[in-house]
Design an enzyme around this catalytic site. Sequence first.
Site, PDB file in Angstrom:
ATOM      1  N   GLU A 177      -4.727   4.115   6.470  1.00 11.89           N
ATOM      2  CA  GLU A 177      -4.349   3.848   5.081  1.00 11.89           C
ATOM      3  C   GLU A 177      -4.749   4.963   4.096  1.00 11.89           C
ATOM      4  O   GLU A 177      -3.912   5.384   3.306  1.00 11.89           O
ATOM      5  CB  GLU A 177      -4.921   2.482   4.659  1.00 11.89           C
ATOM      6  N   SER A 231     -10.367  -0.494   3.311  1.00 14.75           N
ATOM      7  CA  SER A 231      -9.648  -0.700   4.575  1.00 14.75           C
ATOM      8  C   SER A 231      -9.177   0.642   5.115  1.00 14.75           C
ATOM      9  O   SER A 231      -8.532   1.402   4.398  1.00 14.75           O
ATOM     10  CB  SER A 231      -8.420  -1.579   4.354  1.00 14.75           C
ATOM     11  N   ARG A 282       0.845  -1.215   0.000  1.00 12.94           N
ATOM     12  CA  ARG A 282       0.000   0.000   0.000  1.00 12.94           C
ATOM     13  C   ARG A 282       0.877   1.260   0.000  1.00 12.94           C
ATOM     14  O   ARG A 282       0.585   2.237   0.688  1.00 12.94           O
ATOM     15  CB  ARG A 282      -0.926   0.040   1.228  1.00 12.94           C
TER      16      ARG A 282
HETATM   17  N1  EPU Z   1     -10.893 -10.573  10.206  1.00 18.79           N
HETATM   18  C1  EPU Z   1     -11.624 -10.664  11.349  1.00 18.79           C
HETATM   19  N2  EPU Z   1     -12.621  -9.758  11.541  1.00 18.79           N
HETATM   20  C2  EPU Z   1     -12.906  -8.788  10.647  1.00 18.79           C
HETATM   21  C3  EPU Z   1     -12.153  -8.713   9.473  1.00 18.79           C
HETATM   22  C4  EPU Z   1     -11.134  -9.616   9.266  1.00 18.79           C
HETATM   23  O1  EPU Z   1     -11.398 -11.531  12.189  1.00 18.79           O
HETATM   24  O2  EPU Z   1     -13.822  -8.025  10.905  1.00 18.79           O
HETATM   25  C5  EPU Z   1      -9.874 -11.595   9.938  1.00 18.79           C
HETATM   26  C6  EPU Z   1     -10.389 -12.530   8.854  1.00 18.79           C
HETATM   27  O3  EPU Z   1     -11.095 -13.601   9.374  1.00 18.79           O
HETATM   28  C7  EPU Z   1      -9.130 -12.978   8.201  1.00 18.79           C
HETATM   29  C8  EPU Z   1      -8.200 -11.812   8.384  1.00 18.79           C
HETATM   30  O4  EPU Z   1      -8.720 -10.999   9.402  1.00 18.79           O
HETATM   31  O5  EPU Z   1      -8.611 -14.102   8.848  1.00 18.79           O
HETATM   32  C9  EPU Z   1      -7.981 -11.020   7.101  1.00 18.79           C
HETATM   33  O6  EPU Z   1      -9.219 -10.510   6.632  1.00 18.79           O
HETATM   34  P1  EPU Z   1      -9.517 -10.296   5.076  1.00 18.79           P
HETATM   35  O7  EPU Z   1      -9.169 -11.522   4.331  1.00 18.79           O
HETATM   36  O8  EPU Z   1     -10.912  -9.794   4.976  1.00 18.79           O
HETATM   37  O9  EPU Z   1      -8.481  -9.223   4.601  1.00 18.79           O
HETATM   38  P2  EPU Z   1      -7.813  -7.949   5.306  1.00 18.79           P
HETATM   39  O10 EPU Z   1      -6.418  -8.279   5.696  1.00 18.79           O
HETATM   40  O11 EPU Z   1      -8.707  -7.457   6.391  1.00 18.79           O
HETATM   41  C10 EPU Z   1      -6.785  -7.002   3.123  1.00 18.79           C
HETATM   42  C11 EPU Z   1      -6.751  -5.697   2.382  1.00 18.79           C
HETATM   43  C12 EPU Z   1      -8.033  -5.486   1.608  1.00 18.79           C
HETATM   44  C13 EPU Z   1      -8.191  -6.644   0.634  1.00 18.79           C
HETATM   45  C14 EPU Z   1      -8.224  -7.946   1.435  1.00 18.79           C
HETATM   46  C15 EPU Z   1      -8.259  -9.155   0.539  1.00 18.79           C
HETATM   47  C16 EPU Z   1      -5.324  -4.206   3.644  1.00 18.79           C
HETATM   48  C17 EPU Z   1      -5.259  -3.004   4.525  1.00 18.79           C
HETATM   49  N3  EPU Z   1      -6.550  -4.608   3.306  1.00 18.79           N
HETATM   50  O12 EPU Z   1      -7.803  -6.907   4.108  1.00 18.79           O
HETATM   51  O13 EPU Z   1      -7.882  -4.285   0.860  1.00 18.79           O
HETATM   52  O14 EPU Z   1      -9.383  -6.518  -0.126  1.00 18.79           O
HETATM   53  O15 EPU Z   1      -7.014  -8.067   2.223  1.00 18.79           O
HETATM   54  O16 EPU Z   1      -7.033  -9.331  -0.069  1.00 18.79           O
HETATM   55  O17 EPU Z   1      -4.283  -4.747   3.271  1.00 18.79           O
HETATM   56  C18 EPU Z   1      -8.293  -1.929   0.851  1.00 18.79           C
HETATM   57  O18 EPU Z   1      -7.064  -1.782   0.822  1.00 18.79           O
HETATM   58  O19 EPU Z   1      -9.070  -0.970   0.871  1.00 18.79           O
HETATM   59  C19 EPU Z   1      -8.840  -3.286   0.926  1.00 18.79           C
HETATM   60  C20 EPU Z   1     -10.146  -3.523   1.044  1.00 18.79           C
END
Ligand code: EPU
Length: 342
Positions: free
Chosen positions: A338, A242, A168
């Site tokens: 972010e 995010s 990012r």
């Molecule tokens: N999780 C929770 N509770 C929540 C959300 C997430 O426990 O409310 C846990 C999930 O169960 C999972 C882990 O956290 O085990 C990761 O969650 P998720 O796969 O939804 O992805 P993320 O790490 O929260 C990142 C990116 C997103 C992208 C997703 C999918 C960043 C800051 N965010 O989110 O990007 O869509 O992975 O690859 O790196 C964005 O940048 O705006 C964005 C949406």
Amino acid sequence: MKTTLPIQRNVSLRAYNSFGLEAQAAAYLRVTEVVQLAKLGQDAELAKMPYLVLGGGSNIVFTRDFSGLVLHMATKGIAVVGEDADFTYVRAAAGEDWHAFVNWTLDRGLGGLENLSLIPGSVGASPVQNIGAYGAELSDCFYALTLFDFESGETKTMNKAECAFGYRDSIFKHAMRDRCVILDVTFALPKRWQANTTYADVSQELAARGIVSPTARDVSDAVTVIRKRKLPDPLVLGNAGSFFKNPVVPAAVKDALVKQYPQLVSYPEKDGSFKLAAGWLVDQSGWKGKTSGHAGVSETQALVLVNRGAASGQDVIALAQAIQKDVAARFGVALDIEPTVI
Ligand code: EPU
């Protein structure tokens, strides 16, 4: 000299940011042709104003009015500009909608961008934060970009190394911030394409659909369904995706946290450090679905802050700070915001 540019004064930016936050721009120009940018320097008043480049407005939080000139990129055009044995090179103008561009490539059988389907925003903004999702990042397929440099008044090309992409992150968040506007981006899409289904959500969705050898379109469809399930639609509930980056911590910090919280979600990085799921940290801290004034935390993804109606940028930032403080107190981990905060 006064320019003939169609500058508008005191323009509300509410419709131009996906959070739906109210802010006024002292001056506003919808940039439909690149030549308009060169004319800015010829106008004594416009030349000395601060500029803010706006794409789809999907990664920005306005906490105040902007006293300068907003340059809203609306240039259009997508074309295949070359090919060699390994890649097809596709160029898109800054004002193209990102997801529409991904669809354009998929419609022509060109794979590579499918994991980045449905990310809100414009092509011109995509390199700034090196958009990423579901195991892929823009930098994987990025080839070069053209920009207009306000300082030199010239157009310049930058290759991948020069853009200094990170998680990012890019040079456009640092040395080149507020100095230039990205005009177009060229992608190198691989001829020997292979599906990237490393992300568990994607492989599970494909398996649920009974797809064993997915096409790029199959992956795009799976990603689209997952995103719609987890991420609030900014047209329905204002948000900027995010709100926090996933923090990267040394292995020792991760290990100590796992002892205390065996369910902690983390991913190993190439350098031996670990990326923690900020969504998990925020969720475990009890913030999911919470409302504070008119701002809130999404019910489906704790990493996404939302505008429940009439939130101001200050409401959103106050909520973000309360979450940062709480997560730091519980887990000893600092969360970085972010989106760009104005
Ligand atoms: N999780 C929770 N509770 C929540 C959300 C997430 O426990 O409310 C846990 C999930 O169960 C999972 C882990 O956290 O085990 C990761 O969650 P998720 O796969 O939804 O992805 P993320 O790490 O929260 C990142 C990116 C997103 C992208 C997703 C999918 C960043 C800051 N965010 O989110 O990007 O869509 O992975 O690859 O790196 C964005 O940048 O705006 C964005 C949406």
